[in-house]
Write an enzyme that holds these catalytic residues in place. Structure first.
Site, PDB file in Angstrom:
ATOM      1  N   TYR A  11       0.827  -1.222   0.000  1.00 10.06           N
ATOM      2  CA  TYR A  11       0.000   0.000   0.000  1.00 10.06           C
ATOM      3  C   TYR A  11       0.860   1.271   0.000  1.00 10.06           C
ATOM      4  CZ  TYR A  11      -3.217   3.446   2.133  1.00 10.06           C
ATOM      5  OH  TYR A  11      -3.951   4.564   2.433  1.00 10.06           O
ATOM      6  N   ILE A  12       1.687   1.430   1.004  1.00  5.48           N
ATOM      7  CA  ILE A  12       2.463   2.677   1.109  1.00  5.48           C
ATOM      8  C   ILE A  12       3.629   2.657   0.112  1.00  5.48           C
ATOM      9  CG2 ILE A  12       3.741   4.179   2.689  1.00  5.48           C
ATOM     10  CD1 ILE A  12       2.116   2.757   4.988  1.00  5.48           C
ATOM     11  N   ASP A  31      10.074  -7.520  -3.319  1.00  5.32           N
ATOM     12  CA  ASP A  31       8.833  -7.821  -2.594  1.00  5.32           C
ATOM     13  C   ASP A  31       8.531  -9.299  -2.753  1.00  5.32           C
ATOM     14  OD1 ASP A  31       5.985  -7.872  -1.760  1.00  5.32           O
ATOM     15  OD2 ASP A  31       6.140  -5.685  -1.869  1.00  5.32           O
ATOM     16  N   PHE A  80      10.045  -0.846   3.494  1.00  4.08           N
ATOM     17  CA  PHE A  80       8.633  -0.992   3.856  1.00  4.08           C
ATOM     18  C   PHE A  80       8.278  -2.427   4.237  1.00  4.08           C
ATOM     19  CE2 PHE A  80       8.484   2.439   0.601  1.00  4.08           C
ATOM     20  CZ  PHE A  80       7.835   3.418   1.321  1.00  4.08           C
ATOM     21  N   SER A 124       6.316   3.167  13.235  1.00  5.36           N
ATOM     22  CA  SER A 124       4.902   3.405  13.510  1.00  5.36           C
ATOM     23  C   SER A 124       4.736   4.161  14.819  1.00  5.36           C
ATOM     24  CB  SER A 124       4.203   2.050  13.621  1.00  5.36           C
ATOM     25  OG  SER A 124       2.916   2.212  14.161  1.00  5.36           O
ATOM     26  N   TYR A 148       3.497  -6.299  17.539  1.00  4.38           N
ATOM     27  CA  TYR A 148       3.862  -5.550  16.329  1.00  4.38           C
ATOM     28  C   TYR A 148       4.703  -4.325  16.703  1.00  4.38           C
ATOM     29  CZ  TYR A 148       3.185  -2.175  12.542  1.00  4.38           C
ATOM     30  OH  TYR A 148       3.375  -1.213  11.577  1.00  4.38           O
ATOM     31  N   LYS A 152       8.706  -3.176  15.854  1.00  7.42           N
ATOM     32  CA  LYS A 152       9.098  -1.894  15.249  1.00  7.42           C
ATOM     33  C   LYS A 152      10.116  -1.185  16.149  1.00  7.42           C
ATOM     34  CE  LYS A 152       6.846  -1.819  11.405  1.00  7.42           C
ATOM     35  NZ  LYS A 152       7.536  -1.803  10.113  1.00  7.42           N
ATOM     36  N   GLY A 293      -6.952  -2.853  23.888  1.00  7.57           N
ATOM     37  CA  GLY A 293      -5.666  -2.319  23.442  1.00  7.57           C
ATOM     38  C   GLY A 293      -5.752  -0.944  22.800  1.00  7.57           C
ATOM     39  N   ASP A 294      -6.979  -0.478  22.454  1.00  2.00           N
ATOM     40  CA  ASP A 294      -7.110   0.838  21.829  1.00  2.00           C
ATOM     41  C   ASP A 294      -6.898   1.963  22.844  1.00  2.00           C
ATOM     42  OD1 ASP A 294      -7.547   0.098  19.253  1.00  2.00           O
ATOM     43  OD2 ASP A 294      -9.690   0.590  19.199  1.00  2.00           O
TER      44      ASP A 294
HETATM   45  P1  NAD Z   1       1.580  -3.721   3.042  1.00  2.00           P
HETATM   46  O1  NAD Z   1       1.363  -5.062   3.645  1.00  2.00           O
HETATM   47  O2  NAD Z   1       0.612  -3.229   2.018  1.00  2.00           O
HETATM   48  O3  NAD Z   1       3.042  -3.670   2.394  1.00  2.00           O
HETATM   49  C1  NAD Z   1       4.120  -4.442   2.876  1.00  2.00           C
HETATM   50  C2  NAD Z   1       4.788  -5.097   1.679  1.00  2.00           C
HETATM   51  O4  NAD Z   1       5.877  -5.900   2.138  1.00  2.00           O
HETATM   52  C3  NAD Z   1       3.850  -6.022   0.902  1.00  2.00           C
HETATM   53  O5  NAD Z   1       3.969  -5.759  -0.484  1.00  2.00           O
HETATM   54  C4  NAD Z   1       4.348  -7.412   1.253  1.00  2.00           C
HETATM   55  O6  NAD Z   1       4.116  -8.358   0.197  1.00  2.00           O
HETATM   56  C5  NAD Z   1       5.818  -7.166   1.502  1.00  2.00           C
HETATM   57  N1  NAD Z   1       6.448  -8.145   2.395  1.00  2.00           N
HETATM   58  C6  NAD Z   1       5.971  -8.621   3.566  1.00  2.00           C
HETATM   59  N2  NAD Z   1       6.842  -9.498   4.095  1.00  2.00           N
HETATM   60  C7  NAD Z   1       7.893  -9.571   3.235  1.00  2.00           C
HETATM   61  C8  NAD Z   1       9.111 -10.288   3.229  1.00  2.00           C
HETATM   62  N3  NAD Z   1       9.422 -11.149   4.217  1.00  2.00           N
HETATM   63  N4  NAD Z   1       9.954 -10.100   2.204  1.00  2.00           N
HETATM   64  C9  NAD Z   1       9.654  -9.254   1.182  1.00  2.00           C
HETATM   65  N5  NAD Z   1       8.502  -8.552   1.125  1.00  2.00           N
HETATM   66  C10 NAD Z   1       7.644  -8.697   2.149  1.00  2.00           C
HETATM   67  O7  NAD Z   1       1.717  -2.675   4.226  1.00  2.00           O
HETATM   68  P2  NAD Z   1       1.792  -1.087   4.198  1.00  2.00           P
HETATM   69  O8  NAD Z   1       0.561  -0.567   4.842  1.00  2.00           O
HETATM   70  O9  NAD Z   1       2.184  -0.609   2.870  1.00  2.00           O
HETATM   71  O10 NAD Z   1       2.961  -0.862   5.245  1.00  2.00           O
HETATM   72  C11 NAD Z   1       4.306  -0.678   4.840  1.00  2.00           C
HETATM   73  C12 NAD Z   1       5.168  -0.549   6.074  1.00  2.00           C
HETATM   74  O11 NAD Z   1       4.700   0.543   6.856  1.00  2.00           O
HETATM   75  C13 NAD Z   1       5.161  -1.764   6.999  1.00  2.00           C
HETATM   76  O12 NAD Z   1       6.460  -1.973   7.488  1.00  2.00           O
HETATM   77  C14 NAD Z   1       4.220  -1.353   8.107  1.00  2.00           C
HETATM   78  O13 NAD Z   1       4.523  -2.005   9.313  1.00  2.00           O
HETATM   79  C15 NAD Z   1       4.484   0.142   8.200  1.00  2.00           C
HETATM   80  N6  NAD Z   1       3.353   0.892   8.768  1.00  2.00           N
HETATM   81  C16 NAD Z   1       2.112   0.794   8.203  1.00  2.00           C
HETATM   82  C17 NAD Z   1       1.032   1.478   8.776  1.00  2.00           C
HETATM   83  C18 NAD Z   1      -0.353   1.367   8.199  1.00  2.00           C
HETATM   84  O14 NAD Z   1      -1.303   1.720   8.890  1.00  2.00           O
HETATM   85  N7  NAD Z   1      -0.537   0.933   6.954  1.00  2.00           N
HETATM   86  C19 NAD Z   1       1.229   2.273   9.921  1.00  2.00           C
HETATM   87  C20 NAD Z   1       2.512   2.378  10.449  1.00  2.00           C
HETATM   88  C21 NAD Z   1       3.567   1.682   9.862  1.00  2.00           C
HETATM   89  N1  UFG Z   2     -12.300   1.588  14.629  1.00  2.00           N
HETATM   90  C1  UFG Z   2     -13.657   1.336  14.692  1.00  2.00           C
HETATM   91  N2  UFG Z   2     -14.157   0.312  13.923  1.00  2.00           N
HETATM   92  C2  UFG Z   2     -13.378  -0.438  13.109  1.00  2.00           C
HETATM   93  C3  UFG Z   2     -11.994  -0.169  13.051  1.00  2.00           C
HETATM   94  C4  UFG Z   2     -11.487   0.854  13.830  1.00  2.00           C
HETATM   95  O1  UFG Z   2     -14.393   1.985  15.439  1.00  2.00           O
HETATM   96  O2  UFG Z   2     -13.896  -1.353  12.439  1.00  2.00           O
HETATM   97  C5  UFG Z   2     -11.746   2.718  15.422  1.00  2.00           C
HETATM   98  C6  UFG Z   2     -10.696   2.298  16.423  1.00  2.00           C
HETATM   99  O3  UFG Z   2     -11.286   1.929  17.637  1.00  2.00           O
HETATM  100  C7  UFG Z   2      -9.843   3.565  16.512  1.00  2.00           C
HETATM  101  C8  UFG Z   2      -9.933   4.152  15.108  1.00  2.00           C
HETATM  102  O4  UFG Z   2     -11.099   3.584  14.517  1.00  2.00           O
HETATM  103  O5  UFG Z   2     -10.423   4.481  17.400  1.00  2.00           O
HETATM  104  C9  UFG Z   2      -8.728   3.829  14.231  1.00  2.00           C
HETATM  105  O6  UFG Z   2      -8.507   2.426  14.247  1.00  2.00           O
HETATM  106  P1  UFG Z   2      -7.552   1.701  13.190  1.00  2.00           P
HETATM  107  O7  UFG Z   2      -7.644   0.237  13.447  1.00  2.00           O
HETATM  108  O8  UFG Z   2      -7.861   2.173  11.820  1.00  2.00           O
HETATM  109  O9  UFG Z   2      -6.121   2.272  13.533  1.00  2.00           O
HETATM  110  P2  UFG Z   2      -5.262   2.223  14.892  1.00  2.00           P
HETATM  111  O10 UFG Z   2      -5.067   3.627  15.329  1.00  2.00           O
HETATM  112  O11 UFG Z   2      -5.855   1.296  15.869  1.00  2.00           O
HETATM  113  O12 UFG Z   2      -3.900   1.567  14.401  1.00  2.00           O
HETATM  114  C10 UFG Z   2      -3.263   1.960  13.186  1.00  2.00           C
HETATM  115  C11 UFG Z   2      -2.494   0.774  12.600  1.00  2.00           C
HETATM  116  C12 UFG Z   2      -1.321   0.448  13.453  1.00  2.00           C
HETATM  117  C13 UFG Z   2      -0.480   1.663  13.658  1.00  2.00           C
HETATM  118  C14 UFG Z   2      -1.290   2.783  14.243  1.00  2.00           C
HETATM  119  C15 UFG Z   2      -0.429   4.007  14.310  1.00  2.00           C
HETATM  120  O13 UFG Z   2      -3.342  -0.353  12.494  1.00  2.00           O
HETATM  121  O14 UFG Z   2      -0.525  -0.504  12.771  1.00  2.00           O
HETATM  122  O15 UFG Z   2      -2.414   3.037  13.409  1.00  2.00           O
HETATM  123  O16 UFG Z   2      -1.106   5.047  14.933  1.00  2.00           O
HETATM  124  F1  UFG Z   2       0.542   1.387  14.475  1.00  2.00           F
END
Ligand code: NAD
Ligand code: UFG
Length: 342
Positions: A11-12, A31, A80, A124, A148, A152, A293-294
Site C-alpha cells: 500500500y504505502i 517484494d 517498507f 509506527s 507488532y 518496530k 488495546g485501543d
Molecule cells: P503492506 O502489507 O501493504 O506492504 C508491505 C509489503 O511488504 C507487501 O507488499 C508485502 O508483500 C511485503 N512483504 C511482507 N513481508 C515480506 C518479506 N518477508 N519479504 C519481502 N517482502 C515482504 O503494508 P503497508 O501498509 O504498505 O505498510 C508498509 C510498512 O509501513 C510496513 O512496514 C508497516 O509495518 C508500516 N506501517 C504501516 C502502517 C499502516 O497503517 N498501513 C502504519 C505504520 C507503519
Molecule cells: N475503529 C472502529 N471500527 C473499526 C476499526 C477501527 O471503530 O472497524 C476505530 C478504532 O477503535 C480507533 C480508530 O477507529 O479508534 C482507528 O482504528 P484503526 O484500526 O484504523 O487504527 P489504529 O489507530 O488502531 O492503528 C493503526 C495501525 C497500526 C499503527 C497505528 C499508528 O493499524 O498498525 O495506526 O497510529 F501502528
C-alpha cells in the site's frame, strides 16, 4: 538516486514509488508479494514514465538480497517490507519478529555487502504505546503495548546501532500515524486481504456493500464525541515524506526519528460523517464495546519533520475520503477478482 525499495508493491510502498519516479529517482523493488499483488506495480508503470525494476524475493533471503544489492548498487534503501497487523502479531509473534526484526538484520547485511549507507525505515506511532502526553513528540517514551509495536521498536534500535557503528551511515526512522486514502487517479489504493482491521478500509467496504455495518469500537472515550481520535494522514502526503527523507539522508549521518502525521485529530464519528457526505447517503453503523488495546487519542507533533525534512502534509480529511472512495468504487475487489460464489 538509485533506491532499493523493499515492500514496494504494498500500500504505502506503491504510492511512494510513484512519487520517487516522478522526482527522477530510479528504483529496484524487492517484494515477496506475501501481502500484495504484482498488479500494483503494473499500475505504477501505468501512472509514471520513470524507470524501475522488480524482483520477487523475501527480505530474509540474505543471499538473494545481497546479489540484488550488489548488482543494483543502491545509494539508499527505503524499507517498507514487513508484517503490520496488531491483532495478528499476538498470534504469530515469532513470524513478526522473524520478518520485522530478522528481516531487517538480513537487509542490513545485504546493504553492508553493497556498501549502501542510507536507509529510510517504516516505523509506527504504535512504538509510543499509551500516551503520557499529547501530541506525541519524538522524545516521548517508547513503550509499545503489542507485539507488532515491539518489533518496530526493536528494528528502530537495530537501525540506530547500525547507523552509529560506522561513520557516514544514516538511518531515518519515520513513525507513521494513520495512513489512509488512495492515489488521486483512483488506480491505486489499499487492498487488504480478508476482513479489514482498520477503520478506513472497513468503512470503504461498508459503502461498497461488501460489509453490513461499521462497528464503532466504543463511544465512551474521554473525547469530544466519545469515539476514538486518530491523526489520519493521506498516503500521498506520506509517500512524499519519504522523498523528503531521502534528501535529508544524503545530508546527515546517524539515526533520526520523525513523526509523520498531520497534527490534527479526527474521531471515528467525524470520519463516518465525512464518508457519508462523499457517498451521499447514510452508512449503517453500530456501537460496540471498546476494542482491547485501543487508546482514546493519538496525535502527532510533526514540527521536527516540518523543520528538518521541509515536508508538511497538504491533504485534508475530505481528500482522504474522496480518493479512497474513487479507488474503492472503481476497484471494489482491489487488484483482485471478485470472490467466487457458492
Ligand atoms: P503492506 O502489507 O501493504 O506492504 C508491505 C509489503 O511488504 C507487501 O507488499 C508485502 O508483500 C511485503 N512483504 C511482507 N513481508 C515480506 C518479506 N518477508 N519479504 C519481502 N517482502 C515482504 O503494508 P503497508 O501498509 O504498505 O505498510 C508498509 C510498512 O509501513 C510496513 O512496514 C508497516 O509495518 C508500516 N506501517 C504501516 C502502517 C499502516 O497503517 N498501513 C502504519 C505504520 C507503519
Ligand atoms: N475503529 C472502529 N471500527 C473499526 C476499526 C477501527 O471503530 O472497524 C476505530 C478504532 O477503535 C480507533 C480508530 O477507529 O479508534 C482507528 O482504528 P484503526 O484500526 O484504523 O487504527 P489504529 O489507530 O488502531 O492503528 C493503526 C495501525 C497500526 C499503527 C497505528 C499508528 O493499524 O498498525 O495506526 O497510529 F501502528
Amino acid at each position: 538516486m538509485r533506491v532499493l525499495v523493499t515492500g514496494g508493491a504494498g500500500y504505502i510502498g506503491s504510492h511512494t514509488l510513484v512519487e520517487l519516479l516522478g522526482q527522477g529517482h530510479e528504483a529496484l523493488v524487492v517484494d515477496s508479494f506475501s501481502n500484495s499483488s504484482p498488479q500494483a506495480l503494473d499500475r505504477v508503470r501505468e501512472l509514471t514514465n520513470g524507470w524501475f525494476e522488480s524482483e520477487e524475493a523475501d527480505i530474509r533471503d540474505t543471499d538473494r538480497l545481497t546479489a540484488a544489492a550488489r548488482r543494483f548498487r543502491p545509494e539508499a534503501v527505503i524499507h517498507f517490507a514487513g508484517l503490520k497487523s496488531v491483532g495478528e502479531s499476538a498470534r504469530r509473534a515469532v513470524d513478526y519478529y522473524d520478518v520485522n526484526v530478522a528481516g531487517t538484520v538480513s537487509l542490513l547485511r545485504a546493504m553492508d555487502a553493497a556498501d549502501c549507507r542510507r536507509i529510510i525505515f517504516s516505523s509506527s506511532a504504535t512504538v509510543y504505546g499509551e500516551p503520557q502526553y499529547l501530541p506525541f513528540d519524538e522524545s516521548h517514551r517508547i513503550a509499545p503495548t503489542n507485539v507488532y509495536g515491539q518489533t518496530k521498536a526493536m528494528a528502530e534500535q537495530l537501525l540506530t546501532d547500525w547507523a552509529r557503528a560506522d561513520e557516514g551511515r544514516a538511518a531515518l526512522l519515520l513513525r507513521y500515524f494513520n495512513p489512509v486514502g488512495a492515489h488521486a487517479s483512483g488506480r491505486m489504493g489499499e487492498d487488504p486481504r480478508g476482513v479489514p482491521e482498520n477503520l478506513m478500509p472497513f468503512l470503504a467496504q461498508v459503502a461498497a456493500g461488501r460489509r453490513d455495518a461499521l462497528r464503532i469500537w466504543g463511544d465512551d472515550y474521554p473525547t469530544p464525541d466519545g469515539t476514538g481520535v486518530r491523526d489520519y494522514i493521506h498516503v500521498t502526503d506520506l509517500a512524499r515524506a519519504h522523498v523528503a527523507a531521502l534528501a535529508r539522508a544524503q545530508a546527515v549521518t546517524g539515526a533520526e526519528a520523525y513523526n509523520i502525521g498531520t497534527g490534527h485529530g479526527v474521531s471515528v464519528r467525524e470520519m463516518l460523517g465525512a464518508f457519508q457526505r462523499v457517498v451521499g447517503r447514510d452508512l449503517p453503523h453500530e456501537i460496540h464495546p471498546r476494542r482491547p488495546g485501543d487508546v482514546a487519542e493519538m496525535r502527532a507533533d510533526c514540527s521536527r519533520a516540518n523543520r528538518d525534512l521541509g515536508w508538511r502534509a497538504e491533504y485534508d480529511v475530505d481528500d482522504m475520503v474522496q480518493s479512497l472512495w474513487a479507488w474503492q468504487s472503481a476497484n471494489p475487489y482491489g487488484y483482485g477478482a471478485p470472490p467466487q460464489e457458492g
